[in-house]
Design an enzyme around this catalytic site. Sequence first.
Site, short mmCIF file in Angstrom:
data_model
loop_
_atom_site.label_atom_id
_atom_site.label_comp_id
_atom_site.label_asym_id
_atom_site.label_seq_id
_atom_site.Cartn_x
_atom_site.Cartn_y
_atom_site.Cartn_z
N GLY A 510 0.83 -1.20 0.00
CA GLY A 510 0.00 0.00 0.00
C GLY A 510 0.86 1.25 0.00
N ASP A 616 12.91 -10.01 -1.67
CA ASP A 616 12.59 -8.90 -2.56
C ASP A 616 13.58 -7.76 -2.36
OD1 ASP A 616 11.28 -7.63 -4.60
OD2 ASP A 616 9.64 -6.88 -3.35
#
Length: 802
Positions: A510, A616
């Site tokens: 988000g 990541d």
Amino acid sequence: METACSPYFCCILMTTALLFVSRLCAPVDTITSSSPMNGNQTLISDGGTFELGFFSPRNSGPVYLGIWFHNIPTRTVVWVANRDSPVNDSSSVALKIGNDGDLVLVDGTERIIWSSGIANITSKDTVVPLLDSGNLVLGDQGSISSSDDYLWQSFDHPTNTLLAGMKLGWDLRVSLDRYLTSWKREDDPSLGDFTYGFELEGLPQKFLRKYNSKVIQRSGPWEGTRFSGLGMSSLSTIRPSFVQTPDEVYYTYNVSNKSTITRTVLSHTGSLQRCLWSDQNLEWSVTYSIPNDACDEYGKCGPNAICTINSPRICSCLTGYIPKSPLDWSALGWSEGCVKKNPSSCPGKEGFRKLKGVKVPDMLQFWINTSMSLKECRDKCLSNCSCSAYSVTDIEGRGSGCLIWYGDLIDMRQLNEFSSNQNVFIRVTASDLANSNRKRWIVGAAVSASIFLALILALFVWVKSRKVRGRHVDVHSGDDIELPMLNFVAIAKATDNFSYLNKIGEGGFGPVYRGQLPNGKEIAVKRLSENSRQGSDEFKNEALFIARLQHRNLVKLLGCCIDGEERMLIYEYMPNGNVTAANSLVWRRRFDIIVGVARGLLYLHRDSRLRIIHRDLKASNVLLDSEMNPKISDFGMARAVGGDQMLEKTMRVVGTYGYMSPENAIDGIFSTKSDVFSFGVLVLEIISGRKNRAFRHPDHNFNLLGHPWKLWLEGKAFELIDEKMEDSFAVSEVMRCIQIGLLCVQRHPEDRPSMASVILMLDSQSAMLPQPKQLGFFDERNHEDVDYSLSNEMTITQIEGR
Ligand SMILES: *[C@@H]1O[C@H](CO)[C@@H](O)[C@H](O)[C@H]1NC(C)=O
Ligand SMILES: *[C@@H]1O[C@H](CO)[C@@H](O)[C@H](O)[C@H]1NC(C)=O
Ligand SMILES: *[C@@H]1O[C@H](CO)[C@@H](O)[C@H](O)[C@H]1NC(C)=O
Ligand SMILES: *[C@@H]1O[C@H](CO)[C@@H](O)[C@H](O)[C@H]1NC(C)=O
Ligand SMILES: *[C@@H]1O[C@H](CO)[C@@H](O)[C@H](O)[C@H]1NC(C)=O
Ligand SMILES: *[C@@H]1O[C@H](CO)[C@@H](O)[C@H](O)[C@H]1NC(C)=O
Ligand SMILES: *[C@@H]1O[C@H](CO)[C@@H](O)[C@H](O)[C@H]1NC(C)=O
């Protein structure tokens, strides 16, 4: 990379084949005496995995009967019946049960072109089904349930491909030797130059040979889970096994997940490749190939020498031996090998030097007794001056049996001492033994001294950390994390009601806002987007991990906020953005960032309470504080791995294109070494000031991994250095970092250094670095095209792995 994994045949042919199939009323999977297969038909296995039919590798011209995968769009032939007797066209041929019950391929005039060659079949009613394993079998209609019933099977006559379930090796009862023979050319299935099979002299080993004579590569004996000479372990998707009984000696493999599509193929250029089908990229990828490196080359170092791939001079003489031709040897000409330093030393005072974790020499002149003890073996070797070494025969078991080599020792290589239990005892003179013992003593003393120092240091750190911990003890207690809860209203106020002016980025789950608490402290707020189930998992994941981790190179969580549907994590604010902005920095700063990220990763991989794989790591996830210290952020994808289990397979490929290691992108396999890969990409980006994915060079199509690799091979790696750094650096230091970066992006995870080694390499300016080997994803334009079609540098979480 060889091309055997690439599609052989063009699409036109494929569509024709598909047309043929669709013209059939109902696809059949069995040939019976009443239903032959005509040239315009194909046979599809009952599970739909394989298809038997006629094909022409060059679209027109010779036609062959073969088996290929039915369930993938790229036609990949795995077996050919009439390799050396093609037909001119398929219109008049038929594959049928002959009068004597045999399987025959006949032309329009009923002339037999090929047959399975089984004589004197007693059954009157034979059938030929194509099994879903890719095996075409011949048997009696009434009893064809197990492989013992087969009168004939294509798996016993492999061509260039080994499929899961096939046996490579011998059925000694009927002297059947199943081995691979390459195609002649990429589009010509006739017998080629290379063979790959088992040879039973001494301990069984696999040999890759050219013209049935010259050895290209030798596997070494089976070592319990793999053939020792490989020096690498196979993918977790593949389960290899080796069977040796008085009746049979063979190698076979199966797949852990039935839907994995894989094959092992001997290419027409003599490279054995394991290929894995990727449903995402719709192409075959090579997961390993043999020969893999210079030490795989048979007898690379000549007699009585050992090959060590990570050493600057890969060949060295065994203890007690000297180069036969010192001049050649010093000029890296290894082929003459080494000779005894002191040929007349026997009989005399002698002993043995133990070489740990090595591929045992080839069994040229040897003697074997499987029931002798190691002590008896040693005595036997000592008693004969032509004995040069001994070892056990039962490597995987308790280490019994006796294998003795006479004369020259050929084709040894150093393997990973920790992953291989193969030891060889080399006969040496007493004086050589004394020398090496003295060396060992010195090394031993140095090791003890450094252990002592390390202990003192550890004690010191421990005492210090206890003091520090005292202050933080309330942050986490046991597995129940206690996070400071922040009030939603306070955060809304701090961020000016989540004003878009305060939005500083988009995190894993988000938007991220900047804010200021009433006490003046600046914060970053990661807010979970509404209705994002995926995001919700990532939120939990991140909260779970980050709350338990504390390191100066990881972002610090200040608290969280849960209010109705709202979920937020609150971090300290990083005023200098992320490393993407590092391209205006001087070298010293860039180097500090590299070292800082390495330390943060090492903490995750090794030192934290949980062992964590970030999964990541990328420039935009490394934030810079006010002093430009790097801090790793975004743990939405992170995974904890238990204990020693450092390899995981996931059904979801996660990560970011450009940073993803090949085994992750293709196979969904991740480990600490996939983080190391991402780290390597980051290092190369920091040095060059460019992004991997955005990289374009006017002269070639390589991406940022291929570009430095090309420069490296050409000895021009310094051209990679960002021009903006000007003269503010020591070239040798930057070059060292480039080399480290390249080592981290090597194709095979086992070749990549651990983060602990990376730190050592970064810290010491003098330690010798290994040479990087084959890289992952550097020239794969297709893959790049995939990159560019993705909108931006989004973390991938949705693509389904296989
Ligand atoms: C296939 O070929 C056979 C003879 O070779 C012929 O009788 C048959 O009609 C053909 N079928 C189709 C669908 O073309
Ligand atoms: C294939 O064609 C060639 C020449 O066109 C001919 O010599 C040969 O006999 C043919 N082979 C078969 C099996 O029909
Ligand atoms: C097959 O039968 C023929 C004649 O009955 C015999 O000569 C031959 O040896 C048999 N072959 C095998 C392999 O049994
Ligand atoms: C693979 O082989 C092992 C033993 O060799 C066996 O236990 C396992 O069930 C096999 N798996 C599949 C998928 O056939
Ligand atoms: C192998 O060694 C055992 C024990 O030393 C001995 O009894 C046996 O005869 C040996 N076998 C051969 C074939 O030499
Ligand atoms: C030593 O071994 C070699 C090779 O097996 C053999 O030819 C020779 O006779 C042996 N010598 C003695 C003294 O046993
Ligand atoms: C095997 O792979 C398929 C396809 O990716 C997946 O749906 C399935 O869950 C996997 N099975 C196992 C046992 O991992």
